[in-house]
Design a protein around this motif. Sequence first.
Motif, mmCIF file in Angstrom:
data_model
loop_
_atom_site.group_PDB
_atom_site.id
_atom_site.type_symbol
_atom_site.label_atom_id
_atom_site.label_comp_id
_atom_site.label_asym_id
_atom_site.label_seq_id
_atom_site.Cartn_x
_atom_site.Cartn_y
_atom_site.Cartn_z
ATOM 1 N N SER A 1 96.696 -16.215 43.396
ATOM 2 C CA SER A 1 97.499 -15.017 43.129
ATOM 3 C C SER A 1 98.812 -15.441 42.491
ATOM 4 O O SER A 1 99.266 -16.576 42.666
ATOM 5 C CB SER A 1 97.760 -14.270 44.442
ATOM 6 N N LYS A 2 99.432 -14.517 41.767
ATOM 7 C CA LYS A 2 100.708 -14.859 41.136
ATOM 8 C C LYS A 2 101.699 -15.300 42.208
ATOM 9 O O LYS A 2 101.608 -14.874 43.365
ATOM 10 C CB LYS A 2 101.246 -13.682 40.331
ATOM 11 N N SER A 3 102.651 -16.149 41.807
ATOM 12 C CA SER A 3 103.551 -16.771 42.774
ATOM 13 C C SER A 3 104.161 -15.763 43.747
ATOM 14 O O SER A 3 104.161 -15.966 44.956
ATOM 15 C CB SER A 3 104.675 -17.508 42.034
ATOM 16 N N ALA A 4 104.663 -14.655 43.217
ATOM 17 C CA ALA A 4 105.401 -13.709 44.065
ATOM 18 C C ALA A 4 104.540 -13.102 45.167
ATOM 19 O O ALA A 4 105.039 -12.771 46.239
ATOM 20 C CB ALA A 4 106.003 -12.595 43.202
ATOM 21 N N THR A 5 103.220 -12.955 44.930
ATOM 22 C CA THR A 5 102.389 -12.286 45.934
ATOM 23 C C THR A 5 101.508 -13.253 46.733
ATOM 24 O O THR A 5 100.695 -12.821 47.541
ATOM 25 C CB THR A 5 101.482 -11.225 45.265
ATOM 26 N N THR A 6 101.679 -14.541 46.504
ATOM 27 C CA THR A 6 100.865 -15.520 47.235
ATOM 28 C C THR A 6 101.009 -15.388 48.758
ATOM 29 O O THR A 6 100.007 -15.312 49.469
ATOM 30 C CB THR A 6 101.198 -16.952 46.745
ATOM 31 N N PRO A 7 102.257 -15.321 49.290
ATOM 32 C CA PRO A 7 102.382 -15.205 50.751
ATOM 33 C C PRO A 7 101.743 -13.928 51.316
ATOM 34 O O PRO A 7 101.142 -13.960 52.388
ATOM 35 C CB PRO A 7 103.904 -15.181 50.979
ATOM 36 N N GLN A 8 101.845 -12.829 50.559
ATOM 37 C CA GLN A 8 101.261 -11.575 51.028
ATOM 38 C C GLN A 8 99.746 -11.713 51.219
ATOM 39 O O GLN A 8 99.190 -11.254 52.233
ATOM 40 C CB GLN A 8 101.568 -10.473 50.005
ATOM 41 N N ALA A 9 99.084 -12.374 50.270
ATOM 42 C CA ALA A 9 97.638 -12.541 50.373
ATOM 43 C C ALA A 9 97.265 -13.480 51.521
ATOM 44 O O ALA A 9 96.251 -13.273 52.198
ATOM 45 C CB ALA A 9 97.067 -13.044 49.048
ATOM 46 N N VAL A 10 98.093 -14.505 51.778
ATOM 47 C CA VAL A 10 97.841 -15.371 52.942
ATOM 48 C C VAL A 10 97.881 -14.513 54.207
ATOM 49 O O VAL A 10 97.037 -14.630 55.097
ATOM 50 C CB VAL A 10 98.887 -16.509 53.052
ATOM 51 N N GLY A 11 98.856 -13.624 54.255
ATOM 52 C CA GLY A 11 99.001 -12.729 55.409
ATOM 53 C C GLY A 11 97.734 -11.906 55.649
ATOM 54 O O GLY A 11 97.295 -11.736 56.787
ATOM 55 N N ILE A 12 97.135 -11.418 54.561
ATOM 56 C CA ILE A 12 95.912 -10.620 54.701
ATOM 57 C C ILE A 12 94.781 -11.469 55.290
ATOM 58 O O ILE A 12 94.036 -11.013 56.163
ATOM 59 C CB ILE A 12 95.501 -10.018 53.336
ATOM 60 N N ILE A 13 94.675 -12.713 54.846
ATOM 61 C CA ILE A 13 93.632 -13.596 55.400
ATOM 62 C C ILE A 13 93.830 -13.765 56.909
ATOM 63 O O ILE A 13 92.874 -13.649 57.691
ATOM 64 C CB ILE A 13 93.638 -14.974 54.693
ATOM 65 N N MET A 14 95.084 -13.990 57.322
ATOM 66 C CA MET A 14 95.355 -14.171 58.753
ATOM 67 C C MET A 14 94.970 -12.911 59.536
ATOM 68 O O MET A 14 94.373 -12.994 60.610
ATOM 69 C CB MET A 14 96.838 -14.480 58.990
ATOM 70 N N GLU A 15 95.308 -11.766 58.968
ATOM 71 C CA GLU A 15 94.955 -10.503 59.652
ATOM 72 C C GLU A 15 93.446 -10.343 59.799
ATOM 73 O O GLU A 15 92.939 -9.925 60.834
ATOM 74 C CB GLU A 15 95.483 -9.304 58.849
ATOM 75 N N GLU A 16 92.735 -10.688 58.731
ATOM 76 C CA GLU A 16 91.276 -10.487 58.761
ATOM 77 C C GLU A 16 90.589 -11.487 59.691
ATOM 78 O O GLU A 16 89.593 -11.159 60.321
ATOM 79 C CB GLU A 16 90.696 -10.551 57.349
#
Lengths: 524, 578
Positions: free
Chosen positions: A380-395
């Motif tokens: 994912s683009k740099s700015a949204t990389t942490p947000q997507a990691v967060g989604i993985i943790m939630e799932e």
Amino acid sequence: MIKTNQKFFSSFLAIALLALMPLGLIAQQPRRTNATTTAPAVQTKGASQTEIPAHPRELKFADLSYTPPERDKYRHVLSNGAVAYLVEDHDLPLVNVTTLIRTGRYLEPSSKEGVAALSGGQIRAGGTTSKTAEQFDEAADFLAANISSGIGDTQGNANLNCLSKDIDQGLALYFDMLKNPRFQPDRLALAKSQILQQMERRNDDTTTIESREWNRLMRGTDHFSTKQTTKASIEAVTRDDLVAFHKQYYQPGAFVFAVSGDFNTKEMLAKLETSMRAWEASKATISEVPKPSFAPVAGVYTVHKADVNQGRVIVGHTGTTRDNPDSYALSIMNDILGGGGFTSRLMSRIRSDEGLAYSAGSDYGLGVYYPSDFRASFQSKSATTPQAVGIIMEEIARIRTTKVSDEELTTAKNSAIEIFPRFFATAAQIAGTFAQDEYTRRPVDYWSTYRDRIKSVTAEDVQRVAQKYLQPDKLVILVVGNIDDITKSNPDNAQHSLAKIAGSNQIRRIPLPDPLTMIYPQVP
Amino acid sequence: MKKISFCFLALLVCAAQAAAQKVPVQEMVLDNGMKVLMVPRKGDPNIAVGWVARVGSVNERPGITGLSHLFEHMMFKGTHAIGTKDINANLQLIKEMDQTRAAIRAEEQTLIRRARLGEIPGSKDPQVRTARHRELIAKFDELTKREKETLVKDEFDRIYTTAGASGMNAGTGNDFTVYFINVPANKLELWFWMESDRLLKPVFREFYSERDVVHEERRLRTDSTPTGKFDEQFESMFWQSSPYGWPVVGWPSDLEGITREEALDYFAVNYAPNNLTACLVGDFEPARATELARKYFGRLPRGPRDPEPVRTQEMPQQAEKRMVAYAETSPQVRVRYHTVADGHRDEFALGILSDILNGRTGRLYKSLVLEKGLANAASAGQDGRKYEGYFELQGTAKPGHTPEEVEQALYKEIEKLQKETVGEQELQKVKNQNAAGDFRRLQSNFALMVQLLLRDSNRGWETINTDPARVQAVTAADLQRVANTYFKPENRTAGIYYTKKIAATEEDPLLAGLDEEEKSQIRQMRGMLGQAKIEQVKAVLTQVTQQGASAPAEKQDFIKVLKKLLEDRLAQLEGRKK
């Protein structure tokens, strides 16, 4: 960079594909099998007059019963002990011969890293005792025969594909190569030069960096699977090393053959016997593939690469082996979490809900020889990389705490069961699958019980294996990209950050190693 | 068990006569102009199915580059029946979202104009947005949430997956857009239902988040790969007037601006049945497939007008063009000549020429790699597209040699092809390979289905049966003629890739300007400082400061870096904030 001359596939490969290609999409060869099938009943009665239903759930489908091919129908043991799977298919005038050789990178002596791959490549490239490399290449090319050889982590391979009318000449070249490699010195020097040039480029591509560092985080630096070639180790490999490696491991009695195409089984068996007659070979025992002894350390790891605008991320931990009785439930669990393409939770949330990534998914590794690893990944683009990691943790948390829905379970199970005949879609696949099973000593009843085992997986099983085999406290998170940009907070979405994901743990930085020595600089 | 019957003609590999095979395609054309190709083959109970729209990035224009590809993504978002719980509510929300987006676009236009005039540094920074702009974004996010409530997520995919279909995907090229899947033999009607439904009543849901996905795809394939950005520039430099000059994925500014209305206009003309061909290869009864095709695809209305061929042709090149790039890759060169489109009579000779040059026994490998030792890899290829074509040669310099040396060696090989006739044995060898390749291509139902579609999208599927003879008919004189016709200096574009030096500077800006020995000393020092105590660091710092003053001028940079390193470590140990 350059297109091949195979016109259609050149443009085909260049096209921007919609999603992660399902495994082997292009390589798969769906065609005739000798398996028993019952064709669907043809329903012609007034079909064009009937109304088109409003939703496909109202469509009725004929039953499709399918029995997988029986292994023993194709299995032959040759007089030297080699096993051969022969599957005839006379549609096209082609023959395909594959040999599996019990060898691999795991058998390399230390400080000679690279000797396995070099041996595998030079068996094909370096000529034979009776033919120089140039003569061998000319003979194969004039025959339009494709001949290849290689050695991977835990297996050696050699392949012949030629027109059936040329099979005798093809086999002669092929077995000459397997038995009498010349290891011509100029070809070896060229291969080493090519390897060294590639080696310098080790830190260019974030994909390469990501997979290298992930393997090190999972299995440390002592396991053969994470050992790296260096300039010194490649330079240390001599022609004598290749001769010795070949002599020790190319034992015809341990070969497994997969032969498919336009031939007669009885005749082909005789040809194989003749080809290996009077082949004096080593009978030394070949050691087993070693297991890693490393325990991964949970936490957030970063590798900085300045001029890319996407973060590549893997989140995961050690997985299990394929003989684990929970492997069927694990496959279904992973399918729902992130393995099932668009219908999986990770793809649905990261890609289609949020538009954060082109591909996102997970894989629960079921190793053959040692535990493989569980990994969820995306870019994912740099700015949204942490947000997507967060989604993985939630799932990961959600599939452990909440039972999956009936619909999700049905989709995953149906897909696995309905897709089953595809494992044996062509003669080459039938021969190849059984040969691979033989080589890896898979239980003989694996395919005949597969669908029933999948059918028996329940939502409770899925949750149980999620709780047992997904371990949030053991997660390793690897981020490769422009770490300065990734750690900056996102102006559009400030609540997500790598620091928050790391919690009280520090974010560890992995420097880029010297590509030729693989020495990692110390991090200040 | 019925089997496919290929007609094998004389198969004499060593004689001048070569193999040919006929793929027995059953073709039907529906009243609405849609073509359906059928190749029944008994085998495993599965059918490879797909269809092609004869449209690709070549049919776009500035402003909507990337639309063909974005559109391909949108075709998976469902229909009136698939993908929603309440189609009316869904359509109403989509309307409101489009209106809000139009208002946001107006705000963006103002920002783009201000950035153009230098009033603001860039148009993307959220800080420069007006209050109204922010309100509109908030409103849009709210509408997106409400739209989500009306959706059945990824239902299109789920229906196929549950039915045991596999490999659903699509691809967009310069000249075509193709959609394909494998379905179990008993699910043929499902395929007709699904594909005709998405052609009849598609709904482009989640349009704007899918645009973001395409942006990520661009980052993945172009921006974040070692040579992606340079390859894109090379492509644009090569084509002067032809629409092949823009990338299939589109320019970022266009991707951001494309609207749903533009997508709908594009759909109406280019996805009408008179611009489509479908193909089935595998285990099915043609009579049943014909019936289903009439029933399902037959309901699609013919388009408002026939799509027009691309008007803009490539201008003849007048002077050599050159690109010099510094990339994180091995030093290499590519040289490209304008040649001919797919199916031109000279294309077959150009294809054979590339075979003469390629492979282990090809001329490039023998000469550049083995004999001269200039290159570690070299290859060539003819790429005939629908409207134009090119021939490209490529080589990677061996360490110690430059891309320019490789370039000159490539020109030598071309000169040889222009001056000398290719030998009989050499020509026969590549013809044999082509003849065997004609069979290998047919091994997979899936690959055959895709080939028939792509061929039909250009010159007609029949060419799969007629091209092999044209390849075998190429003579040595043809080879020499085409080499002289197309490989002229003024007709070429060269791309030189030097290796970009990054080394330690990328890791550590502190070391910039130091020589290798100094760098390694600094690194060593840094390693030792990790264990050093405050007092030790202080002592070393004092020493360096004193001795540094009397050090020679060329050592001053080194002293400066060393002092900085020590000071930083001291600050760290003393707990001061940097």
